[in-house]
Design a protein around this motif. Structure first.
Motif, short mmCIF file in Angstrom:
data_model
loop_
_atom_site.label_atom_id
_atom_site.label_comp_id
_atom_site.label_asym_id
_atom_site.label_seq_id
_atom_site.Cartn_x
_atom_site.Cartn_y
_atom_site.Cartn_z
N ALA A 64 7.12 -5.19 -12.46
CA ALA A 64 7.93 -6.03 -11.58
C ALA A 64 8.61 -5.18 -10.51
CB ALA A 64 8.96 -6.80 -12.40
N LEU A 67 6.15 -4.47 -7.73
CA LEU A 67 5.95 -5.62 -6.84
C LEU A 67 7.13 -5.79 -5.89
CD1 LEU A 67 4.45 -8.22 -9.34
CD2 LEU A 67 3.25 -6.84 -7.66
N ALA A 201 7.99 -12.71 -11.76
CA ALA A 201 7.53 -11.92 -10.61
C ALA A 201 6.05 -11.60 -10.75
CB ALA A 201 8.34 -10.64 -10.49
N LEU A 202 5.61 -11.36 -11.98
CA LEU A 202 4.21 -11.01 -12.22
C LEU A 202 3.29 -12.22 -12.22
CD1 LEU A 202 4.79 -8.46 -15.12
CD2 LEU A 202 4.12 -7.93 -12.80
N SER A 203 3.80 -13.35 -12.64
CA SER A 203 2.97 -14.55 -12.74
C SER A 203 3.74 -15.75 -12.20
CB SER A 203 2.56 -14.79 -14.20
OG SER A 203 1.59 -15.81 -14.28
N PRO A 204 3.86 -15.83 -10.86
CA PRO A 204 4.61 -16.95 -10.27
C PRO A 204 3.89 -18.27 -10.51
CG PRO A 204 3.43 -15.72 -8.57
CD PRO A 204 3.29 -14.93 -9.85
N LYS A 254 2.22 -4.45 -2.35
CA LYS A 254 2.59 -5.84 -2.16
C LYS A 254 1.76 -6.41 -1.02
CE LYS A 254 6.74 -8.71 -2.08
NZ LYS A 254 8.21 -8.68 -2.15
N SER A 277 1.67 -12.61 -5.70
CA SER A 277 2.19 -11.58 -6.59
C SER A 277 1.33 -10.35 -6.41
CB SER A 277 2.14 -12.04 -8.05
OG SER A 277 2.53 -11.00 -8.91
N HIS A 282 -1.73 -16.85 -6.08
CA HIS A 282 -1.70 -17.84 -7.15
C HIS A 282 -1.60 -19.23 -6.54
CE1 HIS A 282 -0.49 -14.95 -10.48
NE2 HIS A 282 -0.35 -14.22 -9.39
#
Length: 328
Positions: A64, A67, A201-204, A254, A277, A282
């Motif tokens: 996180a 990112l 943060a990793l998997s919005p 990013k 992300s 996503h």
């Protein structure tokens, strides 16, 4: 939050992975202890699930931070079963190391009470936990390498007890941390609320705990692939996690979509939600969470963006066909 961001050595100082000669900084008795640990360390790792869970917890935090632009992946290495006095897990920055000893059961700084040994609750060993922390601090001080030392447990009351006893064992600088020995992300973020922020943060766009469990499992799987005593760059470990999670996790730089592309996608926000992300785009449509199989900023990503801009009609079905393409 234990990791230190922005602590990098631009003067060319060697990292701790260029392991020091412990014999030059330890007593003969300590050297014998370390040799014995090398013989039995690998087999002892099998089945220690809590170690993997805590290491994955820290890895989620670091990912996180990447990112968010707080870390550079190339400047961080990880090790398990480190062949040192505090040896379960280490996070190595360019000029600093964080040592972790991870215990899921009962643990004492000093001598284990006879009653506990007789009932098999905890094993008595030649050296105490306090001995190992003092020896590790002494080695790091001797070689002039900044370090932090942390004992991790799976019980809050035990954490408090060990914290209160640190000064008695001449360990005032040692941190004691705890997370539940659980695979449930919500049980962990009840104790460590930031864990939820890191996972999001990793998997919005993810809302179900089952999805977050998959992410957490991906990092545990990546940790499990580490070879004992071998340092692995954080970016490489992130790739292992991404592969286990079918590319959803993007660890490293990013990514940013072209403003024109993002403007077109925003036209669909009543039906399809989007989030970036790392370099992964996503989307969520009708409750289903998916990703575009094209990394932002690569040739494949540029082909995807060009296709979005070239859509003849801004209708949902045309967009979904682009999102669902197997390859770009």
């Amino acid at each position: 939050m234990i990791y230190t961001h922005g602590v990098f050595n631009y003067a060319g100082q060697k990292m701790y992975p260029d392991w020091p000669d412990f014999a030059a900084h330890t007593t003969p008795r300590e050297q014998t202890y370390l040799r014995n640990k090398e013989i039995g360390g690998d087999s002892g790792r099998k089945g220690l699930i809590f170690e993997g869970r805590y290491a994955a917890f820290r890895l989620v935090e670091l990912a996180a931070a990447l990112l968010n632009g707080d870390l550079e992946a190339a400047r961080v290495h990880l090790k398990i079963q480190v062949r040192s006095f505090v040896d379960d897990f280490a996070i190595i920055f360019d000029d600093q190391i964080e040592w972790y000893e991870i215990k899921s059961g009962k643990v004492y700084w000093g001598k284990v009470p006879d009653a506990e040994v007789e009932t098999g609750v905890v094993e008595r060993k030649e050296r105490t936990v306090a001995d190992n922390f003092r020896s590790q601090a002494s080695v790091d001080q001797s070689i002039g390498y900044p370090s932090t030392l942390t004992l991790v447990v799976a019980d809050g009351e035990l954490r408090d007890k060990l914290r209160n006893e640190r000064r008695h064992h001449d360990l005032p600088g040692v941190e004691v941390h705890w997370i539940p020995d659980s695979h449930s992300p919500s049980e962990i973020w009840e104790i460590e609320p930031e864990f939820e922020e890191w996972l999001r943060a990793l998997s919005p766009l993810t809302e179900s705990e089952e999805d977050f469990e998959v992410v957490y499992d991906a990092f545990q799987g990546a940790i499990a692939k580490l070879k004992p005593g071998v340092a692995l760059n954080l970016l490489e470990l992130g790739k292992l996690a991404a592969k286990r999670y079918h590319g959803v996790l993007s660890i490293g730089r990013k990514g940013r979509l072209n403003p024109e592309t993002w403007g077109i996608l925003e036209l669909f926000k009543a039906d399809v939600q989007f989030a970036v992300s790392g370099t992964t785009l996503h989307y969520q449509w009708k409750g289903d969470h998916g990703i575009v199989p094209a990394e932002i900023g690569t040739e494949a990503g540029r082909r995807f963006e060009a296709a979005v801009k070239a859509m003849p009609n801004y209708d949902v079905q045309t967009l979904i066909e682009l999102l669902w393409r197997f390859k770009w």
